[in-house]
Design an enzyme around this catalytic site. Structure first.
Site: not given
Ligand SMILES: C[S@@+](CC[C@H](N)C(=O)[O-])C[C@H]1O[C@@H](n2cnc3c(N)ncnc32)[C@H](O)[C@@H]1O
Length: 457
Positions: A272, A336, A389
């Site tokens: 997003g 994020d 969030c």
């Molecule tokens: C809060 S969501 C991000 C939402 C996104 N920015 C959006 O606006 O659609 C956090 C994301 O971080 C990913 N994530 C978790 N640990 C991570 C890591 N060590 N490195 C990269 N991504 C990671 C998760 O799979 C998830 O998709």
């Protein structure tokens, strides 16, 4: 919530109740997410728009208010809810929701709900729901909060786990809004208005619809299926919370873009904010790289960015690797971060029951690791947006205090000033340089946004 149920007959409502019961079962048994599962089930069952709205209301309302309903069921059934068969308990919750939170006539609510119960339990379900129907919602509230005070009373009344009430209270207090807890808890129990983002450079806000409430990129969705909006169908506008929009453009609009800047979205799935950053980068002549750990979610990011030509590069893996693989390589970074999501309880109705306080230490440690990696990957003079969030103080202000402590080369940017300049309505009071948005105050998810800059070498 007022749901009309014109005829009060089983004929129209039965399929909607069946879909709701199926989704509740999948949430319980398979850890499914109602917001992801429900649209498909509605389509499969070929529900009419009226039944689709009813199924959505029953599913979301029942899941959100589950804690309150379980207390009522315990009193009405005179037994602990964990002594009730889970399938029967789901049916009872659906029935209590119809009786206490909709305008469905009691005889239809009871009759149609009993029809969902396993044959062996119909007498029990009928008896409990009749008991529930004999008192008003206010009478039940008085009964279930009797003898309770403080957070325990609020937890019972507003159907939140007590530890979540405590976390939200501390988040509000840190933002100078300690007196607003009940407003926030009430807002968590109401379905959010749907907002769209008009991707800058691809489509104008005015070409999509009425402007949003607080983000300059936002459009109000006026009911109906957002996918039917032509700009959405063409991929030029998307459904996106206005708080998420502000978080992305706080980074892209904090200062002028110098053509050739390199941007990184470290945790991009499902894409997003990456789509909005990609639109902004395209206008300013910057290059965006979007990273995501989970391959399936990286696929969603690719899909979200497919409208751009050329599409930004999407890479998969643990974002901490950028600390060494591209140290100092990015002018702007969005982190994020994975978090509890306690700021998005309106749209993830089961989340409040699924999250546990024991989730916090692991998330806080991950957030700190990702923050340290972001600082390492940031070029001197670069800008980092730390976003969650969640308003939980450990995931927000404490995480920022920690990274500032560990990295003297980092300074906190007055993000309230930046966002006040960008936003289309007043942010109101707050504490410190961070922006904390609130559902009850801004109509957005409770997004936390802190911009950090790395001093020039
Ligand atoms: C809060 S969501 C991000 C939402 C996104 N920015 C959006 O606006 O659609 C956090 C994301 O971080 C990913 N994530 C978790 N640990 C991570 C890591 N060590 N490195 C990269 N991504 C990671 C998760 O799979 C998830 O998709």
């Amino acid at each position: 919530m007022n749901v009309k149920h014109g005829a009060g007959t089983t004929g129209r409502a039965a399929p909607a109740r069946k879909v709701a019961a199926e989704v509740l079962a999948a949430v319980r048994d398979d850890d499914a997410y109602a917001n992801l599962l429900l649209p498909g089930r509605i389509a499969q069952a070929k529900l009419s728009p009226g039944d689709a709205a009813l199924a959505t209301e029953l599913t979301y309302g029942t899941l959100r208010m589950q804690g309150r309903y379980d207390r009522i069921i315990r009193l009405a059934a005179n037994r602990e809810t964990d002594a009730i068969d889970p399938v029967v308990l789901d049916v009872l919750r659906l029935g209590v929701h119809q009786l206490l939170a909709t305008r469905i006539p009691p005889h239809a609510a009871v009759g149609d709900t009993v029809a969902l119960a396993p044959r062996r339990a119909t007498g029990f379900v009928n008896g409990v729901l009749r008991t529930v129907s004999r008192s008003t919602p206010e009478e039940w509230d008085a009964r279930l909060t009797e003898g309770l005070t403080g957070d325990a009373r609020l937890a019972a009344e507003y159907s939140h786990p007590e530890w979540v009430v405590d976390a939200l209270r501390r988040g509000l207090e840190a933002d100078g809004r300690g007196s607003e807890l009940e407003e926030l808890l009430a807002a968590d129990n109401v379905a959010p208005a749907v907002a769209l983002v008009a991707l800058p450079g691809l489509v104008e806000v005015a070409a999509v619809g009425e402007p949003g409430v607080i983000a300059p990129t936002a459009v109000r969705a006026l009911g109906g299926d957002p996918a039917a909006v032509p700009a959405v169908a063409a991929g030029l506008a998307r459904v996106q919370d206005e708080g998420s929009q502000l978080a992305a453009i706080a980074l892209s609009r904090a200062r002028e873009i110098v053509p050739g800047e390199r941007w990184l979205d470290m945790c991009a799935g499902p894409g997003g904010k990456a789509a909005l950053l990609a639109a902004e980068a395209r206008i300013g002549g910057a290059e965006l790289i979007a990273n995501e750990l989970v391959p399936a979610r990286a696929g969603l990011v690719r899909r979200a960015l497919a409208v751009f030509d050329p599409a930004p590069r999407v890479v998969e893996g643990d974002a901490t690797r950028f600390a060494t693989s591209e140290a100092g390589g990015f002018d702007r970074i969005l982190l994020d971060a994975p978090c509890t999501g306690l700021g998005a309880l309106r749209r993830r109705p089961e989340a409040r029951w699924r999250k546990q306080p024991s989730d916090i230490p692991g998330l806080v440690a991950l957030q700190a690791r990702l923050l340290d990696a972001a600082v390492a990957a940031l070029a001197p003079g670069g800008l980092l947006a730390y976003v969650t969030c969640s308003p939980h103080p450990d995931e927000t202000r404490a995480a920022v205090a920690g990274v500032l402590d560990r990295h003297p080369e980092l300074t906190a940017v007055d993000t309230r000033e930046v966002v006040a300049r960008i936003a289309t309505s007043d942010l109101g009071p707050g504490v410190g340089p961070a922006v904390q948005l609130w559902p009850h105050r801004h109509g957005t998810d409770a997004m936390f946004i802190q911009l950090l800059s790395k001093v020039d070498a």
